[in-house]
Design a protein around this motif. Structure first.
Motif, PDB file in Angstrom:
ATOM      1  N   TYR A   1       0.798  -1.350   0.415  1.00  0.00           N
ATOM      2  CA  TYR A   1       0.128  -0.386  -0.420  1.00  0.00           C
ATOM      3  C   TYR A   1       0.781   1.199   0.156  1.00  0.00           C
ATOM      4  O   TYR A   1       1.882   1.181   0.691  1.00  0.00           O
ATOM      5  CB  TYR A   1      -0.737  -0.203   0.928  1.00  0.00           C
ATOM      6  CG  TYR A   1      -1.375   1.289   1.475  1.00  0.00           C
ATOM      7  CD1 TYR A   1      -1.121   2.082   1.849  1.00  0.00           C
ATOM      8  CD2 TYR A   1      -2.428   1.704   0.514  1.00  0.00           C
ATOM      9  CE1 TYR A   1      -1.966   3.262   2.254  1.00  0.00           C
ATOM     10  CE2 TYR A   1      -3.094   3.270   1.118  1.00  0.00           C
ATOM     11  CZ  TYR A   1      -2.930   4.214   1.960  1.00  0.00           C
ATOM     12  OH  TYR A   1      -3.127   5.599   2.073  1.00  0.00           O
ATOM     13  N   HIS A   2       0.849   1.466  -0.701  1.00  0.00           N
ATOM     14  CA  HIS A   2       1.219   3.376  -0.879  1.00  0.00           C
ATOM     15  C   HIS A   2       1.527   3.843  -1.642  1.00  0.00           C
ATOM     16  O   HIS A   2       2.989   4.040  -2.064  1.00  0.00           O
ATOM     17  CB  HIS A   2       1.175   4.500   0.430  1.00  0.00           C
ATOM     18  CG  HIS A   2       0.900   5.208   1.024  1.00  0.00           C
ATOM     19  ND1 HIS A   2       0.826   6.446  -0.483  1.00  0.00           N
ATOM     20  CD2 HIS A   2       0.309   5.820   1.434  1.00  0.00           C
ATOM     21  CE1 HIS A   2       0.130   7.117   0.170  1.00  0.00           C
ATOM     22  NE2 HIS A   2       0.069   7.652   2.076  1.00  0.00           N
ATOM     23  N   GLN A   3       0.701   4.673  -3.069  1.00  0.00           N
ATOM     24  CA  GLN A   3       1.095   4.932  -3.659  1.00  0.00           C
ATOM     25  C   GLN A   3       2.255   6.374  -3.762  1.00  0.00           C
ATOM     26  O   GLN A   3       2.572   6.650  -4.481  1.00  0.00           O
ATOM     27  CB  GLN A   3       0.268   5.013  -5.058  1.00  0.00           C
ATOM     28  CG  GLN A   3      -0.796   4.104  -5.228  1.00  0.00           C
ATOM     29  CD  GLN A   3       0.599   3.249  -6.417  1.00  0.00           C
ATOM     30  OE1 GLN A   3       1.145   3.469  -7.482  1.00  0.00           O
ATOM     31  NE2 GLN A   3       0.348   1.629  -6.413  1.00  0.00           N
ATOM     32  N   PHE A   4       1.347   7.040  -2.988  1.00  0.00           N
ATOM     33  CA  PHE A   4       2.182   8.341  -3.219  1.00  0.00           C
ATOM     34  C   PHE A   4       4.269   7.758  -2.413  1.00  0.00           C
ATOM     35  O   PHE A   4       4.420   8.437  -3.303  1.00  0.00           O
ATOM     36  CB  PHE A   4       2.194   8.783  -1.169  1.00  0.00           C
ATOM     37  CG  PHE A   4       2.253  10.223  -1.400  1.00  0.00           C
ATOM     38  CD1 PHE A   4       3.173  11.404  -2.459  1.00  0.00           C
ATOM     39  CD2 PHE A   4       2.921  10.735  -0.140  1.00  0.00           C
ATOM     40  CE1 PHE A   4       3.167  12.078  -1.828  1.00  0.00           C
ATOM     41  CE2 PHE A   4       3.008  12.117   0.072  1.00  0.00           C
ATOM     42  CZ  PHE A   4       3.196  12.610  -0.206  1.00  0.00           C
ATOM     43  N   TYR A   5       3.660   6.809  -1.506  1.00  0.00           N
ATOM     44  CA  TYR A   5       5.050   6.373  -1.446  1.00  0.00           C
ATOM     45  C   TYR A   5       6.413   5.821  -2.379  1.00  0.00           C
ATOM     46  O   TYR A   5       7.487   6.024  -2.304  1.00  0.00           O
ATOM     47  CB  TYR A   5       5.321   5.712  -0.265  1.00  0.00           C
ATOM     48  CG  TYR A   5       4.584   6.359   1.250  1.00  0.00           C
ATOM     49  CD1 TYR A   5       5.016   7.463   2.097  1.00  0.00           C
ATOM     50  CD2 TYR A   5       3.983   5.059   2.592  1.00  0.00           C
ATOM     51  CE1 TYR A   5       4.263   7.258   3.116  1.00  0.00           C
ATOM     52  CE2 TYR A   5       3.460   5.394   4.015  1.00  0.00           C
ATOM     53  CZ  TYR A   5       4.197   6.757   3.831  1.00  0.00           C
ATOM     54  OH  TYR A   5       3.886   7.353   5.338  1.00  0.00           O
ATOM     55  N   HIS A   6       5.178   4.800  -3.322  1.00  0.00           N
ATOM     56  CA  HIS A   6       6.348   4.354  -4.146  1.00  0.00           C
ATOM     57  C   HIS A   6       6.414   5.872  -4.945  1.00  0.00           C
ATOM     58  O   HIS A   6       7.686   5.673  -5.684  1.00  0.00           O
ATOM     59  CB  HIS A   6       4.876   3.939  -5.092  1.00  0.00           C
ATOM     60  CG  HIS A   6       5.611   3.557  -6.232  1.00  0.00           C
ATOM     61  ND1 HIS A   6       6.155   2.872  -7.189  1.00  0.00           N
ATOM     62  CD2 HIS A   6       5.047   3.921  -8.004  1.00  0.00           C
ATOM     63  CE1 HIS A   6       6.599   2.425  -8.034  1.00  0.00           C
ATOM     64  NE2 HIS A   6       5.996   3.238  -9.369  1.00  0.00           N
TER      65      HIS A   6
ATOM     66  N   THR B   1     -10.408  11.016  -4.552  1.00  0.00           N
ATOM     67  CA  THR B   1      -9.307  12.399  -3.668  1.00  0.00           C
ATOM     68  C   THR B   1      -7.999  11.415  -3.224  1.00  0.00           C
ATOM     69  O   THR B   1      -7.545  11.682  -2.287  1.00  0.00           O
ATOM     70  CB  THR B   1     -10.292  12.731  -2.834  1.00  0.00           C
ATOM     71  OG1 THR B   1     -10.156  11.296  -1.241  1.00  0.00           O
ATOM     72  CG2 THR B   1     -11.077  13.968  -2.776  1.00  0.00           C
ATOM     73  N   ASP B   2      -7.994  10.165  -3.173  1.00  0.00           N
ATOM     74  CA  ASP B   2      -6.788   9.176  -2.988  1.00  0.00           C
ATOM     75  C   ASP B   2      -7.069   8.150  -3.881  1.00  0.00           C
ATOM     76  O   ASP B   2      -7.247   7.549  -4.682  1.00  0.00           O
ATOM     77  CB  ASP B   2      -6.761   9.166  -1.220  1.00  0.00           C
ATOM     78  CG  ASP B   2      -5.314   7.689  -1.264  1.00  0.00           C
ATOM     79  OD1 ASP B   2      -4.961   6.693  -2.058  1.00  0.00           O
ATOM     80  OD2 ASP B   2      -5.316   7.929  -0.145  1.00  0.00           O
ATOM     81  N   ASP B   3      -5.367   7.960  -4.733  1.00  0.00           N
ATOM     82  CA  ASP B   3      -4.918   7.431  -5.828  1.00  0.00           C
ATOM     83  C   ASP B   3      -4.914   5.452  -5.191  1.00  0.00           C
ATOM     84  O   ASP B   3      -4.844   4.836  -6.353  1.00  0.00           O
ATOM     85  CB  ASP B   3      -3.336   7.411  -6.179  1.00  0.00           C
ATOM     86  CG  ASP B   3      -2.316   7.782  -5.839  1.00  0.00           C
ATOM     87  OD1 ASP B   3      -2.778   7.507  -4.319  1.00  0.00           O
ATOM     88  OD2 ASP B   3      -1.328   8.078  -6.015  1.00  0.00           O
ATOM     89  N   ASN B   4      -4.439   5.301  -4.343  1.00  0.00           N
ATOM     90  CA  ASN B   4      -5.137   3.851  -3.775  1.00  0.00           C
ATOM     91  C   ASN B   4      -5.665   3.558  -4.397  1.00  0.00           C
ATOM     92  O   ASN B   4      -6.205   2.200  -3.884  1.00  0.00           O
ATOM     93  CB  ASN B   4      -4.569   4.046  -2.367  1.00  0.00           C
ATOM     94  CG  ASN B   4      -2.790   4.069  -2.393  1.00  0.00           C
ATOM     95  OD1 ASN B   4      -1.699   4.001  -2.908  1.00  0.00           O
ATOM     96  ND2 ASN B   4      -3.008   5.688  -1.573  1.00  0.00           N
ATOM     97  N   LEU B   5      -7.353   4.617  -4.476  1.00  0.00           N
ATOM     98  CA  LEU B   5      -8.416   3.449  -4.034  1.00  0.00           C
ATOM     99  C   LEU B   5      -8.751   3.318  -5.735  1.00  0.00           C
ATOM    100  O   LEU B   5      -9.859   2.799  -5.872  1.00  0.00           O
ATOM    101  CB  LEU B   5      -9.442   4.587  -3.757  1.00  0.00           C
ATOM    102  CG  LEU B   5      -8.986   4.849  -2.141  1.00  0.00           C
ATOM    103  CD1 LEU B   5     -10.105   5.661  -1.336  1.00  0.00           C
ATOM    104  CD2 LEU B   5      -9.005   3.502  -1.124  1.00  0.00           C
ATOM    105  N   VAL B   6      -8.313   3.700  -6.471  1.00  0.00           N
ATOM    106  CA  VAL B   6      -8.546   3.678  -7.673  1.00  0.00           C
ATOM    107  C   VAL B   6      -9.135   2.876  -8.274  1.00  0.00           C
ATOM    108  O   VAL B   6      -9.780   2.775  -9.365  1.00  0.00           O
ATOM    109  CB  VAL B   6      -7.810   5.148  -8.178  1.00  0.00           C
ATOM    110  CG1 VAL B   6      -8.079   4.396 -10.632  1.00  0.00           C
ATOM    111  CG2 VAL B   6      -7.918   6.234  -8.527  1.00  0.00           C
TER     112      VAL B   6
END
Length: 235
Positions: free
Chosen positions: A23-28, A201-206
Motif C-alpha cells: 500500500y501507498h502510491q504516494f510512497y512509491h 481523493t486518493d489514488d490507492n482507491l482507483v
C-alpha cells in the motif's frame, strides 16, 4: 578529500512502512522520484520501517547517519511524533522536512499536497462538462465523518453541484479493495437516483473503485465521469 562529502550531499528519506509494502502510491512516487534525482552531488538513501519502533536496526542505522554526521538532511514521509526524544528529530544542525498532510505540533517544516486545490479543479471540470451530482470516495484514515463530509459538500455547493450525504464514502487505507463494494452500493441505483460523476481523493482507491463501477455496468465517461487524485510524475 571527497568532492562531495556526505554531510553536504547525502540525504535520508524515511518511510514508516517496510520496504515493498503493497500500500501507498504516494510512497512509491517518492521512492521513484528519489531514485531519479540521484547524482554525485546529491545522493538519497531510503530508510524503511522508521517510526514504528525507534529501537529497530533500521532506525538505529539512520540515527548513526544523523549523528555521524553523514547526512545533509532528513526527509520524513510521515509525521514523526513517535520519534520524540530521538536524535532523528532532536539532533541540532540537521535540516529536516516532513512530506505529508499538515499536522500541527511536529515543529518541522511541512510540504504537503493541496487537497483543496485538487477539489476545486476537479469540481470545476465536472461543472464545465455538465455534471451536476458528484459522489466522493476518500481514505477514512484522515478526519471525522462529519468534518470530511461537510468539506466535500461545501466544495460541491461552491460550484453549483448537488451531493447526497450517502454519496460520500470512505474506506481505510488497508482495506482499499472494499472501495469496489462501496461504489457498487452508491452507483447501483437507477440513473435518476445515482450520481453522474465521481471524485476519488486518493489514488490507492482507483483500481477497486473503477472495478465497482464496471461491476454495475457503467461506462466511463459516458455514464459517469471519474476524476482521481494522482502523484505526478508517477501515476
Amino acid at each position: 578529500v571527497a568532492d562531495f562529502p556526505p554531510h553536504v550531499s547525502h540525504y535520508a528519506m524515511a518511510f514508516p512502512s517496510p520496504e515493498g509494502h503493497p500500500y501507498h502510491q504516494f510512497y512509491h512516487a517518492l521512492r521513484m522520484e528519489g531514485a531519479r534525482l540521484q547524482n554525485p552531488e546529491r545522493r538519497i538513501t531510503m530508510f524503511h520501517s522508521i517510526g514504528s519502533n525507534p529501537d529497530s536496526p533500521e532506525c538505529r542505522r539512520l540515527v548513526s547517519y544523523v549523528q555521524g554526521p553523514r547526512v545533509a538532511g532528513v526527509i520524513f514521509t510521515f509525521a514523526p511524533f513517535t520519534l520524540a526524544g530521538s536524535p532523528l528529530v532532536d539532533e541540532p544542525g540537521v535540516p529536516r522536512v516532513v512530506v505529508r498532510t499538515p499536522v500541527a505540533g511536529s515543529g518541522i517544516p511541512e510540504v504537503y499536497p493541496d487537497l483543496d486545490g485538487f477539489l476545486h479543479r476537479a469540481l470545476e471540470r465536472l461543472a464545465q462538462q455538465g455534471r451536476r451530482r458528484p459522489a466522493f470516495l476518500a481514505i477514512s484514515n484522515y478526519g471525522a465523518v462529519a468534518e470530511v463530509s461537510d468539506r466535500y459538500i461545501r466544495a460541491a455547493h461552491r460550484h453549483g453541484l448537488d451531493v447526497e450525504p450517502g454519496w460520500i464514502q470512505a474506506v481505510h487505507a488497508d482495506a482499499a479493495p472494499w472501495a469496489r463494494q462501496a461504489m457498487m452500493a452508491v452507483f447501483g441505483a437507477r440513473k435518476a437516483l445515482r450520481p453522474d460523476s465521481l471524485v476519488i481523493t486518493d489514488d490507492n482507491l482507483v483500481p477497486a473503485a473503477t472495478e465497482g463501477l464496471a461491476a454495475v455496468g457503467l461506462n466511463i465517461p459516458g455514464d459517469v465521469e471519474v476524476i482521481a487524485e494522482t502523484n505526478f510524475p508517477w501515476p
